[in-house]
Design a protein around this motif. Structure first.
Motif, mmCIF file in Angstrom:
data_model
loop_
_atom_site.group_PDB
_atom_site.id
_atom_site.type_symbol
_atom_site.label_atom_id
_atom_site.label_comp_id
_atom_site.label_asym_id
_atom_site.label_seq_id
_atom_site.Cartn_x
_atom_site.Cartn_y
_atom_site.Cartn_z
ATOM 1 N N ASN A 33 0.808 -1.227 0.000
ATOM 2 C CA ASN A 33 0.000 0.000 0.000
ATOM 3 C C ASN A 33 0.840 1.276 0.000
ATOM 4 O OD1 ASN A 33 -2.153 -1.638 -0.016
ATOM 5 N ND2 ASN A 33 -2.585 -1.473 2.176
ATOM 6 N N LYS A 34 2.123 1.110 0.273
ATOM 7 C CA LYS A 34 3.040 2.262 0.244
ATOM 8 C C LYS A 34 3.106 2.884 -1.147
ATOM 9 C CE LYS A 34 7.160 2.487 2.981
ATOM 10 N NZ LYS A 34 8.486 1.842 3.069
ATOM 11 N N MET A 35 2.727 2.114 -2.159
ATOM 12 C CA MET A 35 2.858 2.638 -3.515
ATOM 13 C C MET A 35 2.019 3.895 -3.737
ATOM 14 S SD MET A 35 1.057 -0.247 -5.795
ATOM 15 C CE MET A 35 -0.655 -0.674 -5.730
ATOM 16 N N TYR A 36 0.950 4.030 -2.966
ATOM 17 C CA TYR A 36 0.113 5.219 -3.137
ATOM 18 C C TYR A 36 0.753 6.476 -2.564
ATOM 19 C CZ TYR A 36 -3.367 1.992 -4.742
ATOM 20 O OH TYR A 36 -4.016 1.037 -5.461
ATOM 21 N N LYS A 37 1.830 6.288 -1.837
ATOM 22 C CA LYS A 37 2.505 7.454 -1.254
ATOM 23 C C LYS A 37 3.821 7.745 -1.980
ATOM 24 C CE LYS A 37 0.672 7.370 3.414
ATOM 25 N NZ LYS A 37 -0.544 7.904 3.278
ATOM 26 N N CYS A 38 4.125 6.952 -2.989
ATOM 27 C CA CYS A 38 5.426 7.068 -3.645
ATOM 28 C C CYS A 38 5.416 8.197 -4.690
ATOM 29 C CB CYS A 38 5.759 5.716 -4.287
ATOM 30 S SG CYS A 38 7.198 5.754 -5.306
ATOM 31 N N LYS A 39 6.306 9.161 -4.490
ATOM 32 C CA LYS A 39 6.351 10.346 -5.350
ATOM 33 C C LYS A 39 6.727 9.966 -6.789
ATOM 34 C CE LYS A 39 8.290 14.932 -5.173
ATOM 35 N NZ LYS A 39 9.642 15.075 -5.663
ATOM 36 N N HIS A 40 7.681 9.066 -6.871
ATOM 37 C CA HIS A 40 8.177 8.641 -8.172
ATOM 38 C C HIS A 40 7.044 7.974 -8.979
ATOM 39 C CE1 HIS A 40 10.984 7.359 -11.127
ATOM 40 N NE2 HIS A 40 10.809 6.078 -10.896
ATOM 41 N N LEU A 41 6.271 7.141 -8.300
ATOM 42 C CA LEU A 41 5.153 6.476 -8.988
ATOM 43 C C LEU A 41 4.078 7.469 -9.394
ATOM 44 C CD1 LEU A 41 4.404 3.066 -7.256
ATOM 45 C CD2 LEU A 41 4.924 3.493 -9.655
ATOM 46 N N LYS A 42 3.890 8.459 -8.549
ATOM 47 C CA LYS A 42 2.892 9.474 -8.875
ATOM 48 C C LYS A 42 3.290 10.179 -10.176
ATOM 49 C CE LYS A 42 0.791 13.771 -7.542
ATOM 50 N NZ LYS A 42 0.988 14.254 -8.904
ATOM 51 N N GLU A 43 4.591 10.424 -10.330
ATOM 52 C CA GLU A 43 5.067 11.062 -11.568
ATOM 53 C C GLU A 43 4.809 10.163 -12.777
ATOM 54 O OE1 GLU A 43 8.689 13.404 -9.355
ATOM 55 O OE2 GLU A 43 9.192 11.943 -10.938
ATOM 56 N N LYS A 44 5.071 8.879 -12.584
ATOM 57 C CA LYS A 44 4.849 7.915 -13.674
ATOM 58 C C LYS A 44 3.373 7.883 -14.052
ATOM 59 C CE LYS A 44 8.982 6.230 -13.900
ATOM 60 N NZ LYS A 44 9.779 6.422 -15.098
ATOM 61 N N PHE A 45 2.566 7.900 -13.021
ATOM 62 C CA PHE A 45 1.114 7.865 -13.182
ATOM 63 C C PHE A 45 0.649 9.087 -14.004
ATOM 64 C CE2 PHE A 45 -3.106 8.971 -11.586
ATOM 65 C CZ PHE A 45 -3.755 7.754 -11.448
ATOM 66 N N ASP A 46 1.133 10.271 -13.622
ATOM 67 C CA ASP A 46 0.752 11.500 -14.326
ATOM 68 C C ASP A 46 1.254 11.480 -15.767
ATOM 69 O OD1 ASP A 46 -0.459 12.373 -12.051
ATOM 70 O OD2 ASP A 46 1.167 13.710 -11.443
ATOM 71 N N GLU A 47 2.473 10.948 -15.930
ATOM 72 C CA GLU A 47 3.074 10.880 -17.258
ATOM 73 C C GLU A 47 2.214 9.999 -18.177
ATOM 74 O OE1 GLU A 47 7.256 10.105 -16.642
ATOM 75 O OE2 GLU A 47 7.382 9.274 -18.661
ATOM 76 N N LEU A 48 1.808 8.872 -17.639
ATOM 77 C CA LEU A 48 0.998 7.951 -18.436
ATOM 78 C C LEU A 48 -0.338 8.593 -18.797
ATOM 79 C CD1 LEU A 48 0.646 5.120 -19.638
ATOM 80 C CD2 LEU A 48 -0.249 4.355 -17.462
ATOM 81 N N HIS A 49 -0.910 9.281 -17.827
ATOM 82 C CA HIS A 49 -2.181 9.968 -18.058
ATOM 83 C C HIS A 49 -2.047 10.968 -19.204
ATOM 84 C CE1 HIS A 49 -5.626 12.530 -17.480
ATOM 85 N NE2 HIS A 49 -4.860 13.528 -17.131
#
Ligand code: GTP
Ligand code: MG
Length: 277
Positions: free
Chosen positions: A213-229
């Motif tokens: 569940n830590k993945m929802y707090k990961c800054k790096h993943l958030k960037e990836k998520f936004d990039e994909l969007h």
């Protein structure tokens, strides 16, 4: 971040044991209302090594509550796709019965050539026969043995899922987002609903083996998520973070929850689509 919070809320709900079981039961017992559709067809598409085949295995693992691995996967990342055929997987739910949704595995996009985009577009319309060997040099044509000229509703794709690896989204060759967008626009034209899963999240964010569940707090993943969007244009609430079952010996509730959230959405979108036809 509102979308992350939304996903987190959905997850927390899912984690409540009762709800978790409820979604599991929903997925397992789902039947399309439209009787012309035997099974809901979900097509997986994305770069090679993204985890398309692994996702199919993960879904079956969740349903069977044990690790499954029928869809062949490969770790060498030699640059070309391990999956070469158009293959449909029914998800076994025990007692020789199957779930009413199926996954179609496809050859991945490769940095040089990979799958022909026109083949994927034909697949969306149901024109590609089971077992077709994707050939980057030649696209499927009407009149070929593997060309299905009169697809039934069950042959057509009802949900398109983009599978993109979180670890290498920025090293995807420049034209990959463009190719995926090209397929997205073709699917939109056919009004086929689309979702995306960002896989291999554990490789993009450390410490997830202790608490996924830590993945929802990961800054790096958030960037990836936004990039994909931004690259694909898929709404944020249609992008799911997924860690596939690849190194685990047993299934566990927390990992199951993420995978179940994604499948539930695929089913809901597909069901809406086939009911509106
Ligand atoms: N750590 C980690 N590895 C993953 C995950 N998903 C897939 N993998 C690994 O990534 C490699 C490629 O996975 P596949 O499922 O074969 O990828 P694919 O998209 O089917 O690739 P092609 O068939 O080549 O197009 C395998 O070694 C998997 O074990 C994940 O969520 N986390
Ligand atoms: Mg594969």
């Amino acid at each position: 971040h509102p979308t992350m919070e939304l996903l987190l809320t959905e997850l927390v709900q899912t984690l409540l044991a009762l709800n978790h079981k409820e979604i599991h039961d929903f997925v397992k017992s789902y039947k399309p209302q439209n009787d012309e559709v035997g099974n809901l067809r979900i097509l997986l598409f994305g770069p090679t090594g993204a985890g398309k085949s692994s996702f199919i295995n993960s879904v079956e693992s969740v349903i069977q509550d044990r690790i499954c691995g029928r869809a062949g996967t490969d770790a060498t990342s030699a640059g070309f796709s391990y999956t070469k055929k158009y293959k449909t997987y029914k998800i076994n739910k025990g007692n020789q019965s199957h779930c009413s949704f199926v996954f179609t595995d496809t050859r991945g996009l490769e940095s040089k050539k990979g799958v022909h985009l026109e083949d994927i577009k034909l697949a969306l319309k149901g024109h590609v026969k089971e077992g077709y060997q994707f050939d980057p040099e030649r696209q499927l044509k009407e009149g070929d043995d593997s060309y299905n000229s009169s697809p039934s509703l069950s042959d057509k794709v009802h949900v398109l899922v983009f599978v993109v690896p979180a670890n290498s989204i920025n090293i995807m060759s420049e034209d990959m987002p463009k190719k995926m967008r090209d397929v997205r626009l073709a699917a939109s034209e056919m009004e086929i609903p689309q979702l995306a899963i960002l896989t291999r999240v554990d490789e993009a964010c450390s410490g997830l083996e202790k608490n996924i569940n830590k993945m929802y707090k990961c800054k790096h993943l958030k960037e990836k998520f936004d990039e994909l969007h931004l690259q694909l244009g898929v709404p944020k609430n249609c992008i799911f973070l997924v860690k596939n079952y690849t190194s685990e010996i047993d299934t566990n509730d927390k990992m199951n929850a993420h995978i179940l959230c994604a499948i539930r959405r695929m089913i809901n979108f597909g069901e809406d689509f086939v009911n509106n036809l």
